[in-house]
Design a protein around this motif. Structure first.
Motif, PDB file in Angstrom:
ATOM      1  N   THR A 102     -57.984  25.272 -27.176  1.00 60.94           N
ATOM      2  CA  THR A 102     -58.999  24.928 -28.171  1.00 60.94           C
ATOM      3  C   THR A 102     -59.044  23.420 -28.399  1.00 60.94           C
ATOM      4  O   THR A 102     -60.125  22.814 -28.432  1.00 60.94           O
ATOM      5  N   GLY A 103     -57.876  22.807 -28.561  1.00 59.70           N
ATOM      6  CA  GLY A 103     -57.820  21.366 -28.756  1.00 59.70           C
ATOM      7  C   GLY A 103     -58.411  20.604 -27.590  1.00 59.70           C
ATOM      8  O   GLY A 103     -59.172  19.640 -27.775  1.00 59.70           O
ATOM      9  N   PHE A 104     -58.069  21.026 -26.381  1.00 55.38           N
ATOM     10  CA  PHE A 104     -58.601  20.359 -25.191  1.00 55.38           C
ATOM     11  C   PHE A 104     -60.123  20.479 -25.129  1.00 55.38           C
ATOM     12  O   PHE A 104     -60.824  19.504 -24.839  1.00 55.38           O
ATOM     13  N   LEU A 105     -60.640  21.681 -25.414  1.00 52.84           N
ATOM     14  CA  LEU A 105     -62.073  21.903 -25.329  1.00 52.84           C
ATOM     15  C   LEU A 105     -62.844  21.124 -26.390  1.00 52.84           C
ATOM     16  O   LEU A 105     -64.003  20.765 -26.176  1.00 52.84           O
ATOM     17  N   ARG A 106     -62.221  20.831 -27.523  1.00 51.52           N
ATOM     18  CA  ARG A 106     -62.884  20.002 -28.526  1.00 51.52           C
ATOM     19  C   ARG A 106     -63.129  18.599 -27.989  1.00 51.52           C
ATOM     20  O   ARG A 106     -64.133  17.961 -28.308  1.00 51.52           O
ATOM     21  N   ILE A 107     -62.194  18.110 -27.166  1.00 47.28           N
ATOM     22  CA  ILE A 107     -62.376  16.799 -26.543  1.00 47.28           C
ATOM     23  C   ILE A 107     -63.368  16.910 -25.384  1.00 47.28           C
ATOM     24  O   ILE A 107     -64.280  16.088 -25.248  1.00 47.28           O
ATOM     25  N   TYR A 108     -63.202  17.931 -24.570  1.00 45.78           N
ATOM     26  CA  TYR A 108     -64.070  18.136 -23.408  1.00 45.78           C
ATOM     27  C   TYR A 108     -65.530  18.289 -23.818  1.00 45.78           C
ATOM     28  O   TYR A 108     -66.436  17.787 -23.148  1.00 45.78           O
ATOM     29  N   ASN A 109     -65.756  18.979 -24.933  1.00 42.93           N
ATOM     30  CA  ASN A 109     -67.124  19.207 -25.409  1.00 42.93           C
ATOM     31  C   ASN A 109     -67.682  18.041 -26.213  1.00 42.93           C
ATOM     32  O   ASN A 109     -68.744  18.158 -26.834  1.00 42.93           O
ATOM     33  N   ASP A 110     -66.939  16.919 -26.225  1.00 46.28           N
ATOM     34  CA  ASP A 110     -67.407  15.688 -26.859  1.00 46.28           C
ATOM     35  C   ASP A 110     -67.536  15.816 -28.372  1.00 46.28           C
ATOM     36  O   ASP A 110     -68.366  15.158 -28.993  1.00 46.28           O
ATOM     37  N   LYS A 111     -66.697  16.669 -28.973  1.00 48.28           N
ATOM     38  CA  LYS A 111     -66.710  16.867 -30.416  1.00 48.28           C
ATOM     39  C   LYS A 111     -65.669  16.011 -31.126  1.00 48.28           C
ATOM     40  O   LYS A 111     -65.849  15.654 -32.290  1.00 48.28           O
ATOM     41  N   HIS A 112     -64.543  15.734 -30.448  1.00 50.27           N
ATOM     42  CA  HIS A 112     -63.439  15.036 -31.099  1.00 50.27           C
ATOM     43  C   HIS A 112     -62.726  14.104 -30.127  1.00 50.27           C
ATOM     44  O   HIS A 112     -62.782  14.284 -28.909  1.00 50.27           O
ATOM     45  N   TRP A 113     -62.032  13.124 -30.716  1.00 51.90           N
ATOM     46  CA  TRP A 113     -61.150  12.244 -29.969  1.00 51.90           C
ATOM     47  C   TRP A 113     -59.775  12.899 -29.848  1.00 51.90           C
ATOM     48  O   TRP A 113     -59.444  13.832 -30.588  1.00 51.90           O
TER      49      TRP A 113
END
Length: 250
Positions: free
Chosen positions: A179-190
């Motif tokens: 989940t954490g990785f996908l938040r970065i991958y989806n351009d939602k978070h740093w």
């Protein structure tokens, strides 16, 4: 793919190693008092995330990591759903007759407490930091709420069933890390947003377990029948953030 593997190894190694000792011992043992050493990991993750708000080297790493994932590539929405899986698993295992550390009522009190603490803290921090998301769509990037929920859920599953089998802990933290990785991958978070979110999720779950005896004995001392408890979790999506509405009835 290299960045994906490094991210998974980094997050899973530090969280998995910190939980290994508890998962290796049977039968269940109630903790005596609160172990302050258990706060080192989550506070370390949160501290790193805070550094990312203003610290130039950390911000540079955030940008480099994001750019390495091709931010203009295809996105996925699976991270909006898998974050709840460890919580559902903890209740599902109990219903299937696989007993964990606590009964259904105690589980409900604990996860309800953790959820209230998490959402209060995340909303306060978001409203007072104004960190712009990588996509530029809003200024509510810090910390990652999705990641906080997913690591809260993973820690909850670990606390309840880690001593039944270490694989439950591994599964929960694998989902949280994804989940954490996908938040970065989806351009939602740093990257730093995700680190802080992971720390917050673990931290407030641990605090909820610490507070549980007090809440149970003082507030819920007359609530002894699990059949009288109704607990509901409802995900709410606002367009920018995923919220978790909880309802607890006696």
């Amino acid at each position: 793919m290299k960045q994906l593997l490094l991210f998974f190894l980094f997050l899973f190694t530090i969280t998995g190693h910190s939980q290994q000792k508890a998962a290796d011992s049977l039968p269940f043992q109630k903790e005596v008092g609160f172990k302050y050493a258990s706060l080192l990991l989550p506070t370390g993750l949160v501290s790193y995330g805070i550094l990312g708000i203003k610290n130039d080297p950390v911000r540079k790493w955030d940008r480099d990591f994001r750019n390495s994932l091709d931010p203009n590539g295809t996105k996925t929405f699976i991270d909006d759903y898998i974050l709840f899986t460890p919580i559902a698993a903890a209740y599902g295992l109990d219903l299937a007759g696989i007993k964990g550390r606590n009964n259904m009522l105690d589980k409900t009190i604990i996860i309800g407490t953790a959820t209230l603490l998490l959402y209060a803290s995340v909303n306060i921090i978001k409203n007072n930091t104004d960190v712009r998301r990588p996509s530029g769509r809003s200024q509510s990037s810090f910390p990652s709420g999705h990641t906080a929920i997913s690591f809260m859920a993973a820690e909850f599953l670990h606390q309840e069933y880690g001593q039944v089998s270490a694989w439950y802990s591994i599964a929960g933290y694998s989902i949280a890390t994804a989940t954490g990785f996908l938040r970065i991958y989806n351009d939602k978070h740093w990257f730093s947003d995700v680190m802080a979110g992971a720390g917050i999720g673990i931290l407030f779950t641990k605090i909820a377990y610490w507070l549980h005896p007090l809440l149970k004995n003082v507030i819920f001392k007359n609530k002894t029948l699990e059949s009288h408890v109704q607990f509901q979790i409802t995900p709410l999506y606002t367009g920018n953030d995923l919220l978790l509405a909880t309802s607890l009835r006696f």
